[in-house]
Write an enzyme that holds these catalytic residues in place. Sequence first.
Site, short mmCIF file in Angstrom:
data_model
loop_
_atom_site.label_atom_id
_atom_site.label_comp_id
_atom_site.label_asym_id
_atom_site.label_seq_id
_atom_site.Cartn_x
_atom_site.Cartn_y
_atom_site.Cartn_z
N ASP A 110 0.67 -1.11 -0.06
CA ASP A 110 0.02 0.03 -0.05
C ASP A 110 0.84 1.44 0.08
O ASP A 110 0.47 2.54 0.56
CB ASP A 110 -1.09 0.05 1.09
CG ASP A 110 -2.36 -0.89 0.69
OD1 ASP A 110 -2.66 -0.98 -0.47
OD2 ASP A 110 -3.01 -1.51 1.74
N ASP A 171 -6.82 -4.41 -4.69
CA ASP A 171 -6.76 -3.15 -4.16
C ASP A 171 -5.51 -2.60 -4.75
O ASP A 171 -5.34 -1.42 -4.87
CB ASP A 171 -6.58 -3.22 -2.46
CG ASP A 171 -7.55 -4.08 -1.97
OD1 ASP A 171 -7.88 -5.15 -2.43
OD2 ASP A 171 -7.34 -3.99 -0.60
N GLY A 229 -8.09 -18.36 -6.87
CA GLY A 229 -8.76 -17.01 -6.27
C GLY A 229 -9.24 -17.06 -4.63
O GLY A 229 -9.69 -18.42 -4.41
N THR A 231 -10.65 -15.07 -0.76
CA THR A 231 -10.94 -13.73 -0.26
C THR A 231 -10.18 -13.37 1.15
O THR A 231 -9.92 -14.43 1.86
CB THR A 231 -12.28 -13.63 -0.15
OG1 THR A 231 -12.64 -12.04 -0.18
CG2 THR A 231 -13.12 -14.13 1.00
N ARG A 243 -16.12 -3.63 -1.81
CA ARG A 243 -14.74 -2.48 -2.01
C ARG A 243 -13.73 -3.03 -2.99
O ARG A 243 -13.16 -2.26 -3.59
CB ARG A 243 -14.09 -2.19 -0.46
CG ARG A 243 -13.22 -1.03 -0.81
CD ARG A 243 -13.23 -0.35 0.67
NE ARG A 243 -12.29 -0.98 1.51
CZ ARG A 243 -12.82 -1.65 2.75
NH1 ARG A 243 -14.13 -1.35 3.01
NH2 ARG A 243 -12.00 -2.18 3.29
N TRP A 247 -12.43 -0.84 -6.01
CA TRP A 247 -11.06 -0.83 -6.23
C TRP A 247 -10.80 -1.08 -7.73
O TRP A 247 -9.90 -0.56 -8.46
CB TRP A 247 -10.02 -1.58 -5.30
CG TRP A 247 -10.00 -1.41 -3.96
CD1 TRP A 247 -9.93 -2.12 -3.02
CD2 TRP A 247 -9.65 0.10 -3.27
NE1 TRP A 247 -9.79 -1.30 -1.57
CE2 TRP A 247 -9.54 -0.13 -1.76
CE3 TRP A 247 -9.57 1.41 -3.82
CZ2 TRP A 247 -9.68 0.97 -0.96
CZ3 TRP A 247 -9.61 2.32 -2.85
CH2 TRP A 247 -9.46 2.13 -1.39
N SER A 360 -13.61 -4.50 8.14
CA SER A 360 -13.42 -6.12 7.25
C SER A 360 -14.49 -6.93 8.32
O SER A 360 -14.25 -7.16 9.57
CB SER A 360 -12.06 -6.62 7.71
OG SER A 360 -12.30 -8.11 7.20
#
Length: 393
Positions: A110, A171, A229, A231, A243, A247, A360
Amino acid sequence: MNMTTLPLNAADRDLFRGALDQALAQLEGTLAEFGARFPDDTAPQDRYRPRRWLDYPDGANSGWTTGFWTGMLWLAHELSGQSAFRAAAHAHLASFEARLERRIQIDHHDLGFLYMPSCVAAWRIRGDAHARTVALGAADYLMRRYLPRAGIIQAWGDLDDPAQRGRMIIDCLMNLPLLHWAGSAGGDARYRDAALSHLERSRDFLVRADDSSFHTYHFDPETGAPLYGSTAQGLADDSCWARGQAWGMYGFALNHRHAPDLGLLAVAMRQADYFIAHVPPNGIAYWDLAFGPGSGEPWDSSASAIAACGLLELADHLTGDEASAERYRAAALHMLRGLVTHCAARAPASNALLLHGVYSKPHGQGVDEPSLWGDYFYLEALARVLHGANGYW
Ligand code: GLY
């Protein structure tokens, strides 16, 4: 700042101007309360408190969200001309430099969220060459997370951690502009190559055939083979975290600025269509797009704020397709009306801008609370529709 305004009817103009005035008043109050300290990620009972981390002083710069606070102060300065906002944003820059020097919580992806709305903004707004150097250092540090065989930037954790190694998250699309910027600001050409590779992998593996998205995707870090994949913050591996979808649509549209040949606009449009089809009539997304009205689940207002900015960015790129551009602008305005009407925060009950977000839900973290990123993108959305400002990305 680009000051071309969107054509708005009188009712929208009044609604959004009132909301922007209120948001700026909230920021003025919160700045007076916090001084040089940074608010926490989210605001329990709708009130931010100074962030706390280890034995650092209360309100010290840590975590992944402080860039949003500095970014709001820059934006508030640009919108209002008030020097107090500029002085506070400027005063934060030393703490971003210190984080890089002392490696304070920067081993994650980030760094775009941290350094674009703080140091890159300072360079763009004030021509601050020192801030530019710091931001180039942040881009260089982010490059440590690039795994060449997998062709991705690893999101979280130690690069040797088997649970995290080879994992990308949606993100991260919002962090890639730091690499594009650094590449064009004289940094290494490898930055752009890494961003392009990560974009291609995101386009090909994070977005599903039905236009929803995985939050995260795992690759074999040695062979680069795509694995599966999953989460972290959504309802289930195969659901669509609201979200994350936001993103994605904003991130692909933004990266189209730098990589127009990768077909990113088409992907952003697919993701936008899915989001629009799954957002409730009031324009405020539930925290996972699996939910709708009557579910009893909380909203994530920050997802709609990010989506509204993404839709406006997307519309700006669709110069040859005015019908689609108009559809996306109308959807953005609809979401923003919903946010202003149902989620705008007001003192003294709150020192935030946007109520009813979720950090979250699976972790029980920041549920039905304002957040620094929700506030930032709400302010950016208002600045976009009223002043044609397009954020610090
Ligand atoms: N980028 C982390 C989040 O959206 O919660």
